[in-house]
Structures are given as structure tokens and as C-alpha cells.
Design a protein around this motif. Structure first.
Motif, PDB file in Angstrom:
ATOM      1  N   LYS A 142      49.139  68.747  -6.544  1.00  0.00           N
ATOM      2  CA  LYS A 142      48.674  67.204  -6.681  1.00  0.00           C
ATOM      3  C   LYS A 142      47.685  67.380  -5.613  1.00  0.00           C
ATOM      4  CE  LYS A 142      52.077  65.723  -3.180  1.00  0.00           C
ATOM      5  NZ  LYS A 142      53.250  64.948  -2.966  1.00  0.00           N
ATOM      6  N   LYS A 145      41.743  70.063  -5.666  1.00  0.00           N
ATOM      7  CA  LYS A 145      40.583  69.361  -6.153  1.00  0.00           C
ATOM      8  C   LYS A 145      39.429  69.916  -6.995  1.00  0.00           C
ATOM      9  CE  LYS A 145      41.548  65.710  -3.513  1.00  0.00           C
ATOM     10  NZ  LYS A 145      43.080  65.797  -3.668  1.00  0.00           N
ATOM     11  N   TRP A 175      46.284  67.574 -13.947  1.00  0.00           N
ATOM     12  CA  TRP A 175      44.700  67.520 -13.757  1.00  0.00           C
ATOM     13  C   TRP A 175      44.073  66.935 -14.590  1.00  0.00           C
ATOM     14  CZ3 TRP A 175      45.094  73.476 -12.578  1.00  0.00           C
ATOM     15  CH2 TRP A 175      45.832  73.605 -11.370  1.00  0.00           C
ATOM     16  N   LYS A 177      44.436  64.125 -16.084  1.00  0.00           N
ATOM     17  CA  LYS A 177      44.635  62.689 -15.786  1.00  0.00           C
ATOM     18  C   LYS A 177      43.639  62.232 -14.746  1.00  0.00           C
ATOM     19  CE  LYS A 177      49.630  62.559 -16.278  1.00  0.00           C
ATOM     20  NZ  LYS A 177      50.463  63.161 -15.515  1.00  0.00           N
ATOM     21  N   SER A 178      42.820  63.214 -14.085  1.00  0.00           N
ATOM     22  CA  SER A 178      41.774  62.887 -13.201  1.00  0.00           C
ATOM     23  C   SER A 178      40.253  63.675 -13.112  1.00  0.00           C
ATOM     24  CB  SER A 178      42.387  62.950 -11.717  1.00  0.00           C
ATOM     25  OG  SER A 178      42.483  64.371 -11.341  1.00  0.00           O
ATOM     26  N   GLU A 179      39.565  63.425 -12.546  1.00  0.00           N
ATOM     27  CA  GLU A 179      38.269  64.089 -12.467  1.00  0.00           C
ATOM     28  C   GLU A 179      38.735  65.981 -12.378  1.00  0.00           C
ATOM     29  OE1 GLU A 179      34.947  62.271 -12.230  1.00  0.00           O
ATOM     30  OE2 GLU A 179      36.521  61.363 -13.334  1.00  0.00           O
ATOM     31  N   THR A 180      39.661  66.243 -11.533  1.00  0.00           N
ATOM     32  CA  THR A 180      40.044  67.384 -11.221  1.00  0.00           C
ATOM     33  C   THR A 180      39.872  68.193 -12.503  1.00  0.00           C
ATOM     34  OG1 THR A 180      41.426  66.624  -9.661  1.00  0.00           O
ATOM     35  CG2 THR A 180      41.614  68.994 -10.182  1.00  0.00           C
TER      36      THR A 180
END
Length: 415
Positions: A142, A145, A175, A177-180
Motif C-alpha cells: 500500500k 509508489k 496499484w 486503482k491509482s497512479e502507481t
């Protein structure tokens, strides 16, 4: 004077508890003891879900006293040595314990010396393992980055061979679900030459790997880990294959290839426990030397072995134990009553619930020959092909299997 039991069991894990429960179901008055030093019994298959932030770690453990079968004596101690010629086991603090029949099921142990550097790095910083600290795995996933996310495994046998890739699929979903995800290269480096040994399952997993754009590197044998510089060092044969090639930071040191990582997940190198490894009970590979069909020791007729410690050519899983125990119990019963074992045979059945996404799973069930052998009971869950991803299989993994484990398997009921 040594304490004597008719049946002595080493190990209070899945195999030991299940075997004691089944033996006591047949005859309540038996004198059975289980040697087990741990205070807590864990349902480890849920640790994959803990590492992905979708299961409560506290719910994976119960006090050992609660799972010990009624009628079995719990010896809270460590077994330290065998004397099979004299039907005796030495312990750390309870002296010698003698037996008529012995069941060896202490599980496996981790030997970090087999991958130098890993022991110092594991469960700290960006190096994690669901096998040792799944809560730390979730922290790493979590907080990640971006960069190179390396998922790997040692060349030794390990518990549930599919586990190192399950957490990778779940991490990728998290990951995504985000920019990651757009800033991440996911690499799976394995010593094997295929993603999974059962072809029906491998076909589905290769589709998952493509969908998730994961860089597969086959033939990579993990040799050491440099935690300070975040490099995992491998040897690999020149015929090594890559799928979904990604350009990542690599360096060479003689015959070794170093992969730079920004996070690393691995299984620990695994061996049989030292007191087993140093005994006369093991095969050339250092695992308990039992007949692969009867679970009886190949040299000592009054000793049986099962679970992860057994030298069997199949995956080390709780599902394998579920099928091994009734065979061992039946053979032991006949040995006690008639001085010979029966015809019940274990065919190498094992199963690996391969979680491929939050809400999706494939169920790999197979035998010694890697034949795909799905349980007919799956039809009642309206699952016609368990080699394909299904949400009902995810529900089975998250809710069904833990319930069956605590309430049926450990209580000696047939499942």
C-alpha cells in the motif's frame, strides 16, 4: 522413566491435529499425545489475503489449546531427536517419550543461509514475505509508489508453490486503482520453465500475466540478496525465456545477474526441521522418507509421516494433508489391529487456490502426474470449470475454506 504413549504425534499443525482427531473418533480411549511448542495455531492459507489487505490477520490464529482434540495430551515442548530403534523421541525439556506408533508431522523450517543476505533483509523496509509477516507485505504494497516490483521465490520446495504469484496478482490490482501502476514494472522471476505445472491452469495464468502486463523471467535461480543496494542476484541458463519483456535495471557480477528492485516479495528457502534433517529418517534430499502412497516410513514400519515434512513429489499444501490423513489413519488402524497395512492409497492430490484478482480465483487441483483433477463437489457451487477465473471460487477461498478448516478438518471430519 520415559512417559509412554500408544500413538505419539510430532507437530500441532494441520496434519498433526487432524490425524489425532480422526484417530480419537475411531477409538476415544486411546493414549495419544501431540508434541507442539507453539501457543498459536495459524490458518496460513489466509495470509495471502492478509498481505493484500483483504483479511484480518487476527482471525487467522487460534490458541493451540482450543484446537487440540479432546482426549489428546498436549506436550508443550520441542522434539529434538529420534531413536527409532528404541521407539523413543527426545524433547527439549520433557525428557524422552516412548511410543508404540509415531506420526511425524512438524511441518517445514526456513533456512535463510541458502540465500545469503535474505535473512537480514526480510520483513524490513521494502522486502516482504507473506510466509513470515503478511502484515508487513500489506504495508509494503500500500505504500509502494512505483519502480520495479520484483516477485520471486527460492529454488527449494516451499509451502504452496503458487503463493509467490498470488500476491503479485493482488498487488497489481491494488496499484491499478491509482497512479502507481503506470509507474511500475512488475517482474516475476522463477527458477521454473512454466508458470504452473498443470497445463489447464498454466493456460489461464498466462492470460492473467498478459492482461496484467507482468514480465515473466523463467530459469532465474535466486542466489543472494543485497538488501542495502536493493539487488536480487540470480544465476540463469542461457536458454532462459522472457514474456512481456520490460527494460529494468540489471547488472552483472561474474556468472550472476542482479535485478534492481524497489520492492521485493519472496518465499523463504525451506527445509525439513533440523532434528528431522539430522536423523536416520530422511531421504537423500533431507525430507522424511515415506512411501508416497501409504505414508508409512520406508524403513520403520511403526512410523508414518505426512504434511510438509514428507518427501513426496507433490505440492506442500493443506489440501494435500486433507487427503493424506485418512490414508495414514486407515493404514495405522490396520497396523495396530492386524499388523499389516491396507490398500488405501494417496495419489498425490494437492490443490492450490490461485487468487488472480480481488474477487477472482482459479482452483488448481492435481495429482502426482500433474493431471488436472477438479473436485466434483464444485458442481454444487455452479462452477463448471475451475481452471477458469471465477468469483465463486474467490468466495470459497475467503469464506468457505476457513470455515471448513476450523470446523471440519481440524475436528477430524471428512471434507
Amino acid at each position: 522413566m520415559a512417559t509412554h504413549y500408544q500413538i505419539l504425534i510430532i507437530g500441532g499443525g494441520t496434519a498433526g491435529v487432524m490425524t489425532a482427531a480422526q484417530l480419537l473418533k475411531i477409538k476415544k480411549s486411546r493414549k495419544i499425545a501431540i508434541i507442539e511448542p507453539a501457543d498459536t495455531h495459524y490458518y496460513q492459507p489466509a495470509w495471502t489475503l492478509v498481505g493484500a489487505g483483504t483479511y484480518d490477520y487476527e482471525k487467522t490464529g487460534k490458541p493451540m489449546a482450543e484446537v487440540m482434540p479432546d482426549g489428546a495430551k498436549w506436550i508443550k515442548d520441542k522434539a529434538t531427536a529420534f531413536d527409532p530403534e528404541n521407539n523413543s523421541v527426545s524433547t527439549a525439556s520433557s525428557g524422552k517419550i516412548t511410543y508404540d506408533y509415531l506420526i511425524v508431522a512438524p511441518g517445514l523450517a526456513y533456512d535463510f543461509s541458502l540465500v545469503p543476505g535474505l535473512g537480514n533483509a526480510i520483513d524490513k523496509g521494502v522486502v516482504c514475505s507473506n510466509y513470515t509477516d503478511p502484515k508487513h507485505t500489506w504495508d509494503v504494497i500500500k505504500n509502494f509508489k512505483g519502480g520495479t516490483a520484483l516477485f520471486t521465490q527460492p529454488t527449494t520446495p516451499i509451502k504452496c508453490g503458487g503463493a509467490p504469484q498470488k500476491i503479485m496478482y493482488l498487488a497489481e490490482s491494488h496499484w491499478a486503482k491509482s497512479e502507481t501502476r503506470s509507474k511500475t514494472n512488475i517482474v516475476f522471476a522463477t527458477a521454473g520453465s512454466v508458470i504452473f505445472g498443470v497445463k489447464e491452469i498454466a493456460k489461464t495464468l498466462m492470460e492473467v500475466v498478459d492482461r496484467k502486463d507482468i514480465n515473466l523471467r523463467f530459469g532465474y535461480q535466486l542466489k543472494k540478496v543485497d538488501g542495502a543496494n536493493k539487488i536480487a542476484w540470480y544465476s540463469y541458463a542461457e536458454h532462459e525465456k522472457e514474456i512481456n519483456h520490460k527494460s529494468i535495471k540489471i547488472e552483472k557480477d561474474g556468472d550472476l545477474t542482479g535485478v534492481h528492485y524497489d520492492m521485493l516479495h519472496t518465499a523463504p528457502p525451506s527445509v525439513s526441521p533440523e532434528f528431522v534433517r539430522k536423523s536416520t529418517l530422511v531421504n537423500d534430499a533431507g525430507w522424511l522418507d515415506v512411501d508416497k502412497n501409504t505414508m508409512q516410513h520406508n524403513k520403520y514400519a511403526n512410523i508414518f509421516g505426512l504434511g510438509d515434512v514428507a518427501g513426496l513429489p507433490t505440492a506442500k499444501t493443506g489440501a494435500a494433508i486433507r487427503k493424506q490423513v485418512p490414508v495414514a489413519v486407515d493404514n495405522l488402524e490396520l497396523l495396530i489391529k492386524h499388523d499389516k497395512i491396507g490398500s488405501k492409497s494417496y495419489n498425490g492430490y494437492s490443490s492450490c487456490p490461485l487468487v488472480t484478482d480481488y474477487g477472482k480465483m482459479v482452483l488448481a487441483e492435481f495429482d502426482y502426474d500433474n493431471n488436472f483433477t477438479p473436485d466434483p463437489k464444485l458442481k454444487s457451487l455452479f462452477i463448471s470449470d475451475s481452471s477458469k477465473e471465477h468469483w465463486r471460487l474467490w468466495m470459497l477461498k475467503k469464506y468457505g475454506l476457513p470455515y471448513l478448516y476450523w470446523n471440519k478438518m481440524l475436528k477430524g471430519k471428512d471434507v
